[in-house]
Design an enzyme around this catalytic site. Structure first.
Site, PDB file in Angstrom:
ATOM      1  N   ASP A 141       1.928  -9.478   8.905  1.00 49.84           N
ATOM      2  CA  ASP A 141       0.473  -9.595   8.740  1.00 49.84           C
ATOM      3  C   ASP A 141       0.163 -11.090   8.630  1.00 49.84           C
ATOM      4  OD1 ASP A 141      -0.434  -6.648   8.295  1.00 49.84           O
ATOM      5  OD2 ASP A 141       1.358  -6.885   7.088  1.00 49.84           O
TER       6      ASP A 141
ATOM      7  N   MET B  92       0.844  -1.200   0.000  1.00 46.71           N
ATOM      8  CA  MET B  92       0.000   0.000   0.000  1.00 46.71           C
ATOM      9  C   MET B  92       0.880   1.251   0.000  1.00 46.71           C
ATOM     10  SD  MET B  92      -3.383  -0.979   2.100  1.00 46.71           S
ATOM     11  CE  MET B  92      -2.732  -0.862   3.742  1.00 46.71           C
TER      12      MET B  92
ATOM     13  N   GLU C  62       5.302 -11.823   7.136  1.00 47.66           N
ATOM     14  CA  GLU C  62       4.729 -12.573   8.262  1.00 47.66           C
ATOM     15  C   GLU C  62       4.143 -11.626   9.299  1.00 47.66           C
ATOM     16  OE1 GLU C  62       7.744 -15.176   9.804  1.00 47.66           O
ATOM     17  OE2 GLU C  62       7.715 -16.441   8.016  1.00 47.66           O
TER      18      GLU C  62
ATOM     19  N   TYR D  64       4.170   3.946   0.843  1.00 46.53           N
ATOM     20  CA  TYR D  64       4.890   4.563   1.958  1.00 46.53           C
ATOM     21  C   TYR D  64       5.910   3.536   2.463  1.00 46.53           C
ATOM     22  CZ  TYR D  64       5.643   8.529   4.880  1.00 46.53           C
ATOM     23  OH  TYR D  64       6.200   9.647   5.441  1.00 46.53           O
TER      24      TYR D  64
ATOM     25  N   HIS E  22       9.029   1.090   3.437  1.00 44.69           N
ATOM     26  CA  HIS E  22      10.114   1.054   4.432  1.00 44.69           C
ATOM     27  C   HIS E  22      10.915  -0.215   4.196  1.00 44.69           C
ATOM     28  CE1 HIS E  22       7.567  -1.882   6.326  1.00 44.69           C
ATOM     29  NE2 HIS E  22       6.585  -1.000   6.434  1.00 44.69           N
TER      30      HIS E  22
ATOM     31  N   HIS F 262       9.121  -3.588   3.456  1.00 44.98           N
ATOM     32  CA  HIS F 262       8.722  -3.778   2.052  1.00 44.98           C
ATOM     33  C   HIS F 262       9.952  -4.096   1.187  1.00 44.98           C
ATOM     34  CE1 HIS F 262       5.567  -0.726   3.390  1.00 44.98           C
ATOM     35  NE2 HIS F 262       4.826  -1.748   3.003  1.00 44.98           N
TER      36      HIS F 262
ATOM     37  N   GLN G  79     -10.564  -2.729   1.900  1.00 44.66           N
ATOM     38  CA  GLN G  79     -10.111  -3.450   3.093  1.00 44.66           C
ATOM     39  C   GLN G  79     -10.060  -2.553   4.328  1.00 44.66           C
ATOM     40  OE1 GLN G  79      -6.304  -4.344   1.080  1.00 44.66           O
ATOM     41  NE2 GLN G  79      -5.348  -4.035   3.067  1.00 44.66           N
TER      42      GLN G  79
END
Ligand code: AMP
Length: 282
Positions: free
Chosen positions: A150, A30, A148, A32, A34, A37, A61
Site C-alpha cells: 500500500d 484490518m 510497501e 484476515y 496472511h 501481515h 476508509q
C-alpha cells in the site's frame, strides 16, 4: 497474548510494558491475516521488545458500503496466528469503541491524499490518517509497521508523522508474495480460480515495466506499454496504471532518470487488487 477490546485495556497493557522500559512496535491491520501481515509482525518483533497488533476494519476508509460488508473476517484464526508469532497484545475494538458518535475531528495530508488512489476514492486517505492517528495515540508505540504494497498509504502515514511531529517511527516493509508472484492480500480469497490465475498479470507487468524502464523512456510511453501488456489478460479490468516519482508521487516530466514507483490497480471479477514496484532506471 492479551486481547484488548477497549482503548482503556490497551493503554493499561502498554503502560505495563513501558513501566519495564520496554520498546513497543505497532502493527495496524484490518484482519484476515496472511503472511504479508505476519512479516510486519516478525519485523516488529525483531526491532522491539513488545509487539501490539490491531485488527479493525475501519468503516471511514471505505467509500463503498458493499466493499466494507464483503471484507473477510475471522477473529479466532487471526488470534491463533498472532499468538503463534509471539504478539504480546492485540487490540480489536468495535466501531462504537473507536468512534464517538459526535466525532468531528479528522486528519488529512492535503496533497498526497487527493492524488492517485485518493482521487479515485475520495476520503479514503482521510479515513486512514484519522484511524492511524487514533491508533498511534492509544497505543503509544515507538515504531509502526506498514507494507510497501500500500505504497501511497505508507507515504501518507510518513508525511502525517513528519508534519504533525508524532513521536513514532513509521517503518515500511517490502511486499510479500505467493510463490507464483501474486501479492498477498486478504481480498485474494474472494477471487475465482480463473481470476486468481489471471491476477498474476499484475506482477508480470511490474517485472516487464522494470525491465523496460531506462533513462530513454518517457512516463506516458511506459504507462501505455503497461496498459497494452495488462490488456492481453481479458479478465483484468484496469482501474489505474501510474508511473510516479518514488518519493513524491508526482508525475516525472520528460525522460525517467530517477527512481519511480509503478502503481497498478485492477479488478478481477468484483475484487479490486493493487500492486506496486519501485524501479531505478540507473
Ligand atoms: P490490511 O489488513 O490490508 O489493511 O493491511 C495491514 C498492513 O499490512 C498494511 O500496512 C499493508 O500494507 C500490509 N500488507 C498487506 N499485504 C501485504 C503484503 N502482501 N506484503 C507486505 N505487507 C502487506
Amino acid at each position: 497474548m492479551q486481547i484488548c477490546r477497549t482503548k482503556a485495556e490497551l493503554r493499561e497493557a502498554v503502560k505495563g510494558f513501558r513501566a519495564q522500559n520496554e520498546s513497543v512496535g505497532l502493527v495496524p491491520t484490518m484482519g484476515y491475516l496472511h503472511d504479508g501481515h505476519m512479516t510486519l509482525v516478525r519485523t516488529a518483533k525483531a526491532q522491539n521488545d513488545r509487539v501490539v497488533a490491531t485488527i479493525f476494519v475501519n468503516p471511514t476508509q471505505f467509500g463503498d458500503a458493499s466493499d466494507l460488508d464483503a471484507y473477510p473476517r475471522d477473529e479466532d484464526r487471526d488470534f491463533a496466528l498472532l499468538k503463534a508469532e509471539g504478539v504480546d497484545a492485540v487490540f480489536v475494538p468495535s466501531v462504537a469503541e473507536m468512534y464517538d458518535p459526535n466525532a468531528q475531528t479528522t486528519v488529512e495530508t492535503e496533497q498526497l491524499a487527493n492524488l492517485l488512489m485518493g482521487a479515485l476514492r475520495p476520503g479514503h486517505y482521510k479515513g486512514v490518517c484519522t484511524v492511524v492517528s487514533k491508533l498511534f495515540n492509544i497505543a503509544q508505540a515507538d515504531r509502526a509497521y506498514f507494507g510497501e504494497k500500500d505504497y501511497q498509504q505508507l507515504l501518507v502515514v510518513k508525511t502525517m508523522v513528519r508534519d504533525l511531529d508524532m513521536p513514532i517511527e513509521p517503518v515500511g516493509v517490502p511486499t510479500v508474495r505467493e510463490v507464483d508472484g501474486l501479492a498477498m492480500s486478504s481480498r485474494n480469497v474472494r477471487l475465482s480460480l480463473e481470476d486468481r490465475q489471471a491476477a498474476l498479470i499484475l506482477n508480470k507487468a511490474l517485472a516487464h515495466g522494470d525491465y523496460e524502464i531506462s533513462d530513454e523512456r518517457e512516463v506516458d510511453e511506459l504507462e501505455a506499454e503497461l496498459h497494452r501488456f495488462i490488456s492481453r489478460e481479458p479478465r483484468a479490468k484496469i482501474e489505474t496504471i501510474d508511473v510516479r516519482d518514488a518519493f513524491t508521487l508526482e508525475k516525472p516530466q520528460g525522460k525517467i532518470n530517477s527512481p519511480v514507483v509503478i502503481l497498478l490497480a485492477a479488478r478481477f471479477g468484483d475484487v479490486l487488487l493493487i500492486d506496486q514496484r519501485v524501479c531505478d532506471p540507473s
